[in-house]
Design a protein around this motif. Structure first.
Motif, PDB file in Angstrom:
ATOM      1  N   UNK A   8       3.531   1.318 -12.594  1.00  0.00           N
ATOM      2  CA  UNK A   8       4.638   2.158 -13.013  1.00  0.00           C
ATOM      3  C   UNK A   8       4.976   3.285 -12.055  1.00  0.00           C
ATOM      4  N   UNK A   9       4.239   3.425 -11.002  1.00  0.00           N
ATOM      5  CA  UNK A   9       4.524   4.520 -10.065  1.00  0.00           C
ATOM      6  C   UNK A   9       5.300   3.987  -8.850  1.00  0.00           C
ATOM      7  N   UNK A  10       6.031   4.920  -8.230  1.00  0.00           N
ATOM      8  CA  UNK A  10       6.807   4.566  -7.031  1.00  0.00           C
ATOM      9  C   UNK A  10       5.908   4.625  -5.808  1.00  0.00           C
ATOM     10  N   UNK A  35       4.029  -2.993 -10.875  1.00  0.00           N
ATOM     11  CA  UNK A  35       3.637  -3.344 -12.251  1.00  0.00           C
ATOM     12  C   UNK A  35       2.495  -4.352 -12.187  1.00  0.00           C
ATOM     13  N   UNK A  36       1.850  -4.542 -13.298  1.00  0.00           N
ATOM     14  CA  UNK A  36       0.633  -5.355 -13.304  1.00  0.00           C
ATOM     15  C   UNK A  36       0.897  -6.824 -13.026  1.00  0.00           C
ATOM     16  N   UNK A  37       2.173  -7.263 -13.192  1.00  0.00           N
ATOM     17  CA  UNK A  37       2.477  -8.672 -12.915  1.00  0.00           C
ATOM     18  C   UNK A  37       2.427  -8.979 -11.404  1.00  0.00           C
ATOM     19  N   UNK A  38       2.567  -7.912 -10.548  1.00  0.00           N
ATOM     20  CA  UNK A  38       2.511  -8.108  -9.094  1.00  0.00           C
ATOM     21  C   UNK A  38       1.093  -8.054  -8.548  1.00  0.00           C
ATOM     22  N   UNK A  80      -1.467  -7.249  -2.933  1.00  0.00           N
ATOM     23  CA  UNK A  80      -1.276  -6.059  -3.783  1.00  0.00           C
ATOM     24  C   UNK A  80      -2.451  -5.892  -4.739  1.00  0.00           C
ATOM     25  N   UNK A  81      -2.974  -4.690  -4.745  1.00  0.00           N
ATOM     26  CA  UNK A  81      -4.043  -4.327  -5.683  1.00  0.00           C
ATOM     27  C   UNK A  81      -3.536  -3.163  -6.535  1.00  0.00           C
TER      28      UNK A  81
END
Length: 460
Positions: free
Chosen positions: A375-377, A429-432, A458-459
């Protein structure tokens, strides 16, 4: 032929006239311009000031009167010449001249010119010594532009359509030698008048010729002949025209490509590339050489050279010089230079094109700015260095193209190649999580898919 002596001799004026006129009155023999040569007519001229129409002029050889003239007006003069077959007298209100016909040693000695007029009496003297005739020592032909002298029967290289001046000369003659050019009728020339200059008691004679040759004049012979009363046979010097035709054009281009004149060549990095320098329509064949020129000097490049009869005129030649190079990034911004020349005429043409080497950047570096939190940029930077032209940078998360979420800026580095930096801004987001993030730098001009990539998982 008439000759003159000049010699300056100023006298104080006595007799009638104002004091100022008397103090400035002069008489003089003119300075020598011609030599007194036995068997020639010779003229001495005496000038005086102030001018006067009413005057009496007397000439003496040693102490013997030989000619005189009494003038009451400008048009009423009475001459008296002791021997009209030996002497001639001419005069006006400023000068008097005595011509000695068929000069000989008996004419040697002192000559006196006396002028009587309203300003008084003035006189001047000159010593005359008749000189023996001397034939010219030689005849020479020289280049009027450079002064270079040519041997008899030399080949002289000139350029078709360009004016060229050549001079014939004869040295150490008394009287001057008479020079004559013999030129084939169909050669275009302009004749100059002969000049005769006194040099240490004899004459240097010159007669110039300006030639405007055509290709058809190649191989023709021109001659200069010197005549003189002291030689039974004329002296001659000849030369042969070696007419060159300069190329109608010289071109430098990518082999097999457009042959129009250009100042840049775009080539592909690490790909064999042929470059041709071509000379069109010359005689003889033009000499060509190719060089690679950079900031630190120039290097000759081996070339395949061929010459063939020109397709436009089979009396002329087309010449091609072709090199093959395999350019790399270090060649970007360097120059290919073609030198074309003809050794025996002044023709040099230099063509230069600048190389721009298409190539991918050296590497791609990806940097994540900060931690990846759901959720963060997050800003991620991708840098592609040393490409040409400016590389395009694309972004993918998995198979999803996210380039639209990025910005890019480019700059030119010291090697005249491009550095590009792209910043991708995403909200994770957690899907990535666990997906592959790809930064791809591509060459925009390539017809095939060429790219340099960097990836990161991506982690989140």
């Amino acid at each position: 032929m008439a000759y003159r002596i000049w010699c300056l001799f100023a006298l104080l004026v006595i007799g009638k006239g104002s004091r100022s006129t008397m103090s400035t009155a002069t008489i003089s023999f003119q300075r020598r311009q011609f030599l007194p040569v036995k068997g020639e007519d010779f003229t001495m001229e005496c000038t005086y000031f102030p001018p006067s129409n009413v005057r009496t002029v007397k000439w003496k050889h040693e102490e013997t009167p030989i000619a005189s003239e009494w003038c009451t007006t400008a048009s009423e003069c009475t001459p008296n010449i002791s021997n009209p077959t030996k002497y001639k007298l001419l005069a006006d209100d400023r000068s008097t001249s005595l011509t000695i016909i068929n000069l000989n040693t008996g004419d040697n000695g002192r000559y006196t010119c006396n002028v009587f007029n309203l300003h008084g009496e003035r006189s001047a003297t000159e010593i005359l010594k008749a000189l023996n005739r001397v034939p010219p020592s030689r005849v020479f032909i020289s280049d009027a532009q450079s002064g270079r002298q040519y041997l008899n029967n030399a080949n002289i290289s000139i350029t078709a359509g360009e004016s060229f001046s050549i001079t014939c000369g004869a040295n150490r003659a008394r009287p001057p030698a008479v020079l004559q050019w013999l030129v084939p009728e169909d050669v275009t020339v302009v004749h100059q008048d002969q000049s005769d200059v006194i040099h240490y008691g004899s004459y240097i004679s010159r007669k110039a010729l300006t030639i405007t040759p055509t290709r058809d004049d190649h191989g023709k012979i021109l001659s200069c002949i010197a005549s003189h009363p002291e030689i039974q046979r004329s002296l001659r010097s000849s030369f042969l025209l070696n007419v060159h035709v300069l190329p109608s054009s010289v071109l430098l281009f990518l082999t097999g490509g457009n042959q129009s004149l250009s100042t840049v060549l775009h080539v592909q990095e690490d790909s064999p590339t042929s470059i041709t320098c071509k000379s069109i329509g010359s005689f003889p064949a033009t000499e060509l050489s190719l060089w690679l020129v950079g900031d630190f000097g120039r290097t000759p490049i081996h070339a395949n050279v061929s010459s063939n009869r020109s397709v436009l005129d089979d009396t002329l030649f087309d010449t091609e010089s072709t090199i093959t190079i395999r350019p790399d990034a270090t060649n970007n911004g360097m120059h290919i230079v073609c030198f074309s020349n003809m050794d025996d005429v002044f023709f040099v043409k230099v063509l230069t094109v600048r190389l721009f080497v298409y190539g991918l950047p050296d590497n791609v570096v990806m940097i994540v700015r900060g931690d990846m939190l759901e959720g963060s940029e997050t800003n991620i930077t991708c840098t592609a260095l040393n490409g040409y032209p400016a590389p395009h940078i694309h972004w993918y998360i998995g198979s999803r193209n996210v380039t639209g979420n990025s910005s890019v800026k480019t700059s030119i580095n010291s090697a005249d190649r491009y550095d590009a930096e792209s910043t991708l801004t995403i909200i994770t987001n957690r899907f990535d999580h666990g997906k592959r993030l790809l930064c791809q730098a591509t060459q925009p001009t390539s017809s095939t898919l060429c790219s340099v990539n960097n990836t990161k998982v991506l982690q989140i």
